[in-house]
Design a protein around this motif. Structure first.
Motif, PDB file in Angstrom:
ATOM      1  N   LYS A  14      74.885  51.662 -33.598  1.00  7.32           N
ATOM      2  CA  LYS A  14      75.654  52.311 -32.637  1.00  7.32           C
ATOM      3  C   LYS A  14      76.299  53.518 -33.859  1.00  7.32           C
ATOM      4  O   LYS A  14      75.603  54.830 -33.887  1.00  7.32           O
ATOM      5  CB  LYS A  14      76.376  51.897 -31.536  1.00  7.32           C
ATOM      6  CG  LYS A  14      76.396  52.918 -31.179  1.00  7.32           C
ATOM      7  CD  LYS A  14      77.763  52.315 -29.775  1.00  7.32           C
ATOM      8  CE  LYS A  14      78.508  53.877 -28.606  1.00  7.32           C
ATOM      9  NZ  LYS A  14      78.987  53.232 -27.315  1.00  7.32           N
ATOM     10  N   GLU A  25      73.198  55.039 -26.604  1.00  6.16           N
ATOM     11  CA  GLU A  25      73.967  54.969 -25.251  1.00  6.16           C
ATOM     12  C   GLU A  25      72.518  55.820 -24.181  1.00  6.16           C
ATOM     13  O   GLU A  25      71.834  55.433 -23.910  1.00  6.16           O
ATOM     14  CB  GLU A  25      75.179  55.078 -24.523  1.00  6.16           C
ATOM     15  CG  GLU A  25      75.849  53.836 -25.675  1.00  6.16           C
ATOM     16  CD  GLU A  25      75.542  52.936 -24.600  1.00  6.16           C
ATOM     17  OE1 GLU A  25      75.333  52.168 -23.373  1.00  6.16           O
ATOM     18  OE2 GLU A  25      75.567  51.455 -25.456  1.00  6.16           O
ATOM     19  N   ASN A  29      69.375  53.880 -22.152  1.00  8.59           N
ATOM     20  CA  ASN A  29      69.310  54.557 -20.696  1.00  8.59           C
ATOM     21  C   ASN A  29      67.582  55.606 -20.197  1.00  8.59           C
ATOM     22  O   ASN A  29      66.708  55.348 -20.093  1.00  8.59           O
ATOM     23  CB  ASN A  29      69.787  56.534 -20.032  1.00  8.59           C
ATOM     24  CG  ASN A  29      71.822  55.486 -20.445  1.00  8.59           C
ATOM     25  OD1 ASN A  29      71.129  54.339 -19.353  1.00  8.59           O
ATOM     26  ND2 ASN A  29      72.459  56.203 -20.434  1.00  8.59           N
TER      27      ASN A  29
END
Length: 418
Positions: A14, A25, A29
């Motif tokens: 990340k 993130e 999704n």
């Protein structure tokens, strides 16, 4: 693999991606909204549940005889549910007409009705799988070399009626699930040797399509699929890529791009931006062609990576639909499902993780070296840690752990089928 290790690797990934302006993130999704249409015919080698015919014909073939093939509708459904449990995210199911719930009755293809798929509609609701559909022109006494392009009016009308009925079934599926059912139309029509009537057959195919598409529906979407050649039909294909591209552009239809239906040196990825300027949407049938349409299990190879990268780069996520289309009978069929599905997901994940904003900035500024360097560096970024996190959040096995699940299912279920 321990959850703590997966989370730690993801946090590092990340941070690495954040340095390049990529929000992992957001990508996770987006992956939840990436729905594959799993092809039912991988379970049973494209045999289906009709009581009309025997072996495959019409320009296609399945190779291999690995034990454990699904033999009926219950086994097909059980195998799909098992495969689904090992693939992160939510997915659709792609049905061919020959997989109707005929309950032992011989129903010819010009007599098929929505009632023959009522149990599939209910099964889809129960298992959170929306349905897509295909007409089936092959493996039938009236298939021969020509179906919708057949100069025999009786045979051509038979297939026109069949395809009309398939569209009506797709409409009922879409209405029931509250989301359009995508119905694919592919016919094998062609000639083994040279023909002097190319235009004649294409005129007949165009007329058939015009009749089939005359009825407008609100809950299904049509897509049309080309091919280079079929087995035994090597010299001429009526529904070529040029034919269907022209027809789709003229009639505002969706085009199906099957990765095995083009010359091995062609780039299917390059067709995405070219076609989306002229047609509303694209449907993908993703497999791994070796010497053309050999329907090997999808893997994370360069052509598939390029294809998904081009979709993301073109900003076409909402205009492309994704299906798998291979039927490998030489290996464990459930394993084939899982390997191919997860490979397609990895290709999409890597495409979404590309530092596209920076790459475009370099290109706009004429910085060719910087663009090339970042493209190369991006290949080594820890995308796999993001995929592991995706699996973890969806409660499916991480990494190679699914292999043991497939082996156990074979031991407990498929090995006992005889």
């Amino acid at each position: 693999m321990k959850e703590e290790m997966i989370n730690k690797a993801y946090e590092i990934a990340k941070e690495r991606y954040a340095e390049l302006g990529v929000d992992t993130e957001k990508v996770l999704n987006q992956m939840q909204d990436f729905h594959l249409s799993l092809h039912c015919w991988q379970t049973d080698d494209v045999i289906g549940f009709e009581n009309l015919t025997g072996s495959l014909s019409g320009g296609i073939a399945t190779t291999g005889n690995y034990p454990g093939r699904a033999r009926n509708i219950d086994e097909v459904r059980a195998d799909i549910i098992k495969a689904k449990s090992l693939i992160p995210g939510t997915h659709r199911l792609n049905l061919h007409e020959i997989y109707g719930d005929f309950k032992g009755e011989a129903v010819d293809r010009d007599q098929v009705e929505p009632k023959h798929f009522a149990s599939w509609i209910e099964w889809g609701k129960e298992n959170n799988m929306k349905l897509d559909f295909n007409s089936t022109s092959f493996s039938h006494p009236k298939s021969g070399n020509l179906s919708l392009a057949n100069p025999d009016e009786g045979i051509r009308n038979f297939w026109i009626e069949h395809t009309k009925r398939c569209r009506a079934i797709a409409e009922e599926m879409g209405k029931a699930q509250g989301d359009p059912c995508i119905m694919n139309l592919w016919v094998h029509d062609g000639s083994k040797d040279m023909t002097v009537n190319k235009l004649k057959y294409r005129e007949l195919l165009k007329d058939s399509l015009d009749q089939i598409f005359a009825t407008k529906y609100d809950n299904m979407k049509d897509c049309i699929e080309s091919k280079v050649f079929g087995i035994g039909l090597e010299s001429y294909t009526v529904g070529s890529n040029d034919f269907y591209t022209s027809y789709a552009a003229q009639n505002n239809k969706m085009i199906t791009l099957d990765t095995g239906h083009f010359h091995p040196t062609e780039s299917v990825a390059d067709k995405v931006s070219a076609m989306l300027l002229y047609v509303p949407e694209l449907m993908l049938h993703v497999s791994r062609p070796i010497r053309w349409d050999s329907d090997h299990v999808t893997i994370m190879d360069d052509p598939t990576l390029d294809l998904f990268s081009e979709i993301v780069r073109a900003g076409a996520l909402d205009r492309v639909h994704y299906g798998l289309d291979y039927f490998d009978a030489s290996i464990n069929r459930i394993g084939a499902y899982v390997v191919g599905s997860r490979a397609a997901q990895k290709c999409m994940l890597r495409a979404l993780l590309e530092p596209l904003a920076t790459l475009r900035k370099y290109e706009d500024e004429g910085k060719g070296f910087e663009r090339l360097a970042l493209l190369e560096e991006a290949k080594a970024l820890p995308w796999n840690a993001v995929y592991d996190e995706f699996c973890l959040r969806n409660n499916v096995p991480v990494g190679q752990a699914f292999i043991a699940d497939v082996e156990q299912y074979e031991k407990d279920v498929t090995s006992k089928r005889g």
